[in-house]
Scaffold this active site. Structure first.
Site, PDB file in Angstrom:
ATOM      1  N   GLU A  78      40.709  38.054  42.259  1.00  0.00           N
ATOM      2  CA  GLU A  78      40.871  36.594  42.185  1.00  0.00           C
ATOM      3  C   GLU A  78      42.194  36.252  41.530  1.00  0.00           C
ATOM      4  O   GLU A  78      42.901  35.341  41.957  1.00  0.00           O
ATOM      5  CB  GLU A  78      39.714  35.976  41.388  1.00  0.00           C
ATOM      6  CG  GLU A  78      39.684  34.443  41.395  1.00  0.00           C
ATOM      7  CD  GLU A  78      40.439  33.794  40.253  1.00  0.00           C
ATOM      8  OE1 GLU A  78      40.522  32.561  40.207  1.00  0.00           O
ATOM      9  OE2 GLU A  78      40.998  34.512  39.377  1.00  0.00           O
ATOM     10  N   GLU A  79      42.538  36.983  40.463  1.00  0.00           N
ATOM     11  CA  GLU A  79      43.723  36.618  39.681  1.00  0.00           C
ATOM     12  C   GLU A  79      45.011  36.608  40.506  1.00  0.00           C
ATOM     13  O   GLU A  79      45.782  35.655  40.426  1.00  0.00           O
ATOM     14  CB  GLU A  79      43.856  37.531  38.457  1.00  0.00           C
ATOM     15  CG  GLU A  79      42.753  37.328  37.410  1.00  0.00           C
ATOM     16  CD  GLU A  79      42.772  35.948  36.761  1.00  0.00           C
ATOM     17  OE1 GLU A  79      43.676  35.160  37.059  1.00  0.00           O
ATOM     18  OE2 GLU A  79      41.866  35.661  35.967  1.00  0.00           O
ATOM     19  N   ASP A  82      33.540  30.758  36.797  1.00  0.00           N
ATOM     20  CA  ASP A  82      34.669  31.580  36.350  1.00  0.00           C
ATOM     21  C   ASP A  82      34.554  31.569  34.830  1.00  0.00           C
ATOM     22  O   ASP A  82      33.444  31.560  34.302  1.00  0.00           O
ATOM     23  CB  ASP A  82      35.970  30.984  36.923  1.00  0.00           C
ATOM     24  CG  ASP A  82      37.146  31.967  36.946  1.00  0.00           C
ATOM     25  OD1 ASP A  82      37.278  32.749  35.997  1.00  0.00           O
ATOM     26  OD2 ASP A  82      37.936  31.930  37.900  1.00  0.00           O
ATOM     27  N   HIS A  88      45.251  34.843  30.033  1.00  0.00           N
ATOM     28  CA  HIS A  88      46.055  35.832  30.770  1.00  0.00           C
ATOM     29  C   HIS A  88      46.954  36.694  29.857  1.00  0.00           C
ATOM     30  O   HIS A  88      48.000  37.170  30.305  1.00  0.00           O
ATOM     31  CB  HIS A  88      46.890  35.154  31.859  1.00  0.00           C
ATOM     32  CG  HIS A  88      46.046  34.596  32.978  1.00  0.00           C
ATOM     33  ND1 HIS A  88      46.586  34.016  34.099  1.00  0.00           N
ATOM     34  CD2 HIS A  88      44.712  34.553  33.163  1.00  0.00           C
ATOM     35  CE1 HIS A  88      45.615  33.621  34.907  1.00  0.00           C
ATOM     36  NE2 HIS A  88      44.463  33.934  34.349  1.00  0.00           N
TER      37      HIS A  88
HETATM   38 ZN   LIG Z   1      39.244  33.499  36.420  1.00  0.00          ZN
END
Ligand SMILES: [Zn+2]
Length: 730
Positions: free
Chosen positions: A407-408, A436, A535
């Site tokens: 997904e990232e 998510d 992140h």
């Molecule tokens: Zn995510």
């Protein structure tokens, strides 16, 4: 990928609006001994459903959520890493241990990883950027081996040298401001701060203006010390923390750049990398504010406009120069494997009607928050459904639980799966539920508005953590506190349902909703407590269990909300789609478009009459459907002969909102009502063909887009009318 900046979250929460519902059953109705009704169920089936749902909601356990997170976030698990595959296998085996059939589905995709990253200032002084997040003793995972270095995926390879220009958030409006200041970025390297748009927009707009390179840094004003204490003392971004992330041009299409529109299975046809439309045009690198400060300090030229200034202890100048930088990035462009986990519970009555629920499992690094917090809540929903099956529960429809990989980088796992199974999904998918990252706070929902009333009903039946209130009551109370205008408060107090936001992009619902037209929902808790580890290597078990949702009670509530959504959709006699809220919301979108401050030279270039009359007809059909549903429900749906056909008609209704040709310049996006903005990225644009044509002053495009959107709404209206006739037994 989902977490937005704190400011965006507050903005979204504040713009959500609500009210008391006279139509949906209050959770307290049971207390006075009356049978509770649920939309889409007869008296008898509602009683059984309530019983099963209550059993389900008692099953998820905070300590198990914590245990799964500890395991899944123990090592970095980005696409192509050993632990990514191990996690997929572990998730599959969990489902099997709960008696649920599960398998891996593999794809092969282009996912670049860095080979070389250099950023140095060569004038007026010399400085070499660190480009490395240090391990800290309070967070044992921060020293893990195999961390993916700090970089932006799908940046092109490049080696450029040029003067720096500070461009604020690097969105189109910032370049208008630069023009006013008389500054041109042609031949320059821009330095933009994170925020205000999806990150991929920044290099795209920079390249459109002739820049040769793009740096993106996290200013402490946005998610660092200006907001609160930094990690490990507090939840915010420390000096060397870097936001990794994709800069692929996903508003064109998400998924594998080499297989646009078809599944990236082994051996699939692939276009050449040079032909891929979505890779950036200039090299891009994300940096910390520790690395940005020496560069920004050496900028002169005009002082930056007030709203452009961050929280570093310098006077912000725009440049250009005298700071001159050398940026070099090179990537390994080999194909990498993806491992989606697909678990399946076969439906007893309508096996060919599928309720699909997914959350990604890949992360940029350890990803305790993003995505593991949502993934573990989905796993507990899965375990609970497994227990109900053992106790004899038989869902009418098939339930498919997915853990997406990739997904990232670009919604890879979900997009490739959707493209591979597109024909079958178009036929069979009832709805898609996504989750998510999730944290402490209140339920946030983005969804197709045909499911707005349904979601409101579900939110009334789940308990808000550490509260005597329902999730719905807590949401309403919170929104009233956050409401910025009397108009918003009035809407909250008078409207039957709490509004749900429209879906843009930023997580795995995009291919389902915007490519195939499958009604979709995205759920998560949040809004209580911020953070700045998104992140970075500090998105870890240590961070989440201190600052995320330390008791996992909100995670459990998410398992309960999502479990209820899935069960109710799987078991309903008549699927709970509702169209009056959809028509009303579309009317608001048309009003917004009418009020856009961009005015054409010739009035006839913008005529929204066809849209308005299409929305009005939809409203009429929606009310007729509600009346028919009320009468059919009063007779326990006994006179409804063609239930299967009726349900197909209902879940196919969202498909009517797509067009064959899709949006201008991005045909992959086929939904005429919801799309991520071409220049906002995650941010939604509603009725996007019309809205963006006006915003971008493409006057020739407005009326054709009005025609397309109106035709889609008319097709939906016919479908709703046909469904009403079936309910009436005609
Ligand atoms: Zn995510």
């Amino acid at each position: 990928m989902y977490r937005q900046t704190l400011k965006t979250v507050i903005g979204i929460v504040a713009s959500f609006i609500v009210a008391l519902n006279s139509l949906a059953p209050a959770a307290s109705a049971q207390a006075d001994g009356k049978a509770r009704s649920i939309r889409g169920f007869s008296d008898a089936t509602a009683a059984a459903e309530i019983n099963w749902e209550e059993k389900m909601r008692a099953i998820p356990k905070p300590e198990l959520l914590r245990e799964y997170m500890k395991h899944l976030s123990a090592e970095p698990h980005h696409v192509g890493s050993a632990y990514d595959k191990q996690n997929a296998e572990w998730i599959r085996d969990k489902y099997k241990s709960w008696g649920i059939d599960a398998r891996l589905e593999e794809f092969e995709v282009l996912f670049p990883t860095p080979i070389e990253r250099v950023l140095e200032m060569i004038e007026p002084t010399r400085f070499r950027a660190v480009l490395k997040e240090p391990a800290i003793p309070e967070d044992p995972d921060s020293g893990d081996a195999n961390q993916l270095p700090t970089y932006n995926a799908y940046s092109i390879d490049g080696d450029v040298t040029g003067q720096l220009v500070y461009v604020n958030y690097g969105v189109p409006a910032d370049y208008d401001e630069l023009t006013k200041l008389g500054i041109d970025v042609k031949g320059k390297i821009v330095i933009a701060r994170y925020g205000a748009s999806w990150r991929g927009i920044k290099p795209k707009v920079a390249a459109e203006h002739g820049a040769i390179g793009c740096l993106i840094y996290s200013d402490p004003k946005d998610d660092g010390y200006f907001q609160g204490d930094v990690f490990p003392q507090g939840p915010y971004r420390p000096e060397q923390g870097v936001q990794r992330g994709s800069v692929m041009d996903m508003p064109i299409h998400p998924g594998d750049p080499l297989t646009p529109g078809w599944g990236a299975v082994k051996g699939a046809r692939r276009i050449a990398r040079e032909e891929a439309e979505v890779i950036t045009k200039i090299p891009v690198l994300p940096i910390s504010y520790g690395d940005a400060l020496p560069l920004l300090r050496e900028l002169r030229g005009p002082v930056a406009p007030e709203s452009w200034r961050g929280a570093l202890a310098i006077t912000y100048h725009v440049g250009p120069g005298p700071a001159r930088a050398h940026l070099k990035v090179a990537f390994d462009w080999s194909l990498k494997p993806l491992y989606d986990v697909v678990a399946r519970i076969e439906g007893s009555t309508y096996p060919d009607q599928w309720v699909v629920f997914g959350n990604h499992h890949d992360a940029w690094v350890n990803g305790a928050d993003d995505p593991t917090s949502g993934q573990v809540a989905l796993l507990e929903t899965g375990r609970a459904l497994g227990q109900l099956l053992e106790q004899g529960w038989k869902p009418k429809r098939t339930i498919i639980l997915c853990a997406w990989d990739g997904e990232e980088p670009a919604l890879l796992g979900s997009t490739e799966w959707v493209e591979t199974h597109a024909d079958e999904l178009k036929q069979k998918a009832v709805a898609y539920l996504n989750s998510d990252s999730t944290g402490k706070g209140w339920l946030n929902v983005g969804a197709s508005h045909s499911l707005e009333r349904f979601i409101n009903e579900v939110a009334r039946d789940v308990q808000q953590p550490a509260s005597k209130k329902s999730v719905w009551e807590a949401m309403k109370e919170h929104r009233l506190q956050q409401a910025r205008s009397d108009e918003d408060k009035k809407d909250l107090n008078e409207r039957a349902d709490l509004r749900v936001s429209a879906l843009g992009s930023g997580s795995d619902y995009t291919p389902f909703l915007q490519h195939l037209g499958i009604a979709s929902m995205n759920t998560g808790f949040g809004g209580d407590g911020g953070g700045g580890v998104y992140h970075s290597i500090y998105d870890s078990f240590a961070w989440y269990t201190k600052f995320g949702d330390p008791t996992f009670e909100h995670g459990r509530a998410l398992s309960q909300v999502n479990g209820t959504i899935v069960m109710r959709l799987a078991d309903a006699d008549v699927l709970p789609f509702e169209f009056t809220n959809l028509a009303e919301t579309m009317g608001r979108y048309v009003n917004e478009i009418e009020k856009l401050k961009v005015r054409p030279k010739r009035e006839k270039d913008v005529d929204l009459t066809p849209l308005k009359s299409a929305v009005k007809s939809l409203g009429d059909a929606a009310r007729r459907y509600e009346d028919a549903l009320g009468r059919a429900r009063a007779k326990n749906f006994e006179q409804v002969k063609e239930t299967k056909a009726l349900n197909e008609m209902l879940y196919q209704s969202e498909r009517k909102l797509t067009s064959e040709t899709g949006l201008p310049r991005r045909p992959w996006f086929k939904h005429e009502i919801y799309a991520p903005g071409f220049y906002t990225g995650y941010g939604v644009k509603t009725i996007p063909g019309v809205r963006e044509a006006i915003e971008e002053k493409k006057w020739d495009e407005v009326q054709p887009e009005v025609k397309k959107a109106s035709a889609a709404i008319q097709a939906l209206t016919s479908q709703v009318e046909a469904a009403a006739r079936l309910l009436e037994g005609k």
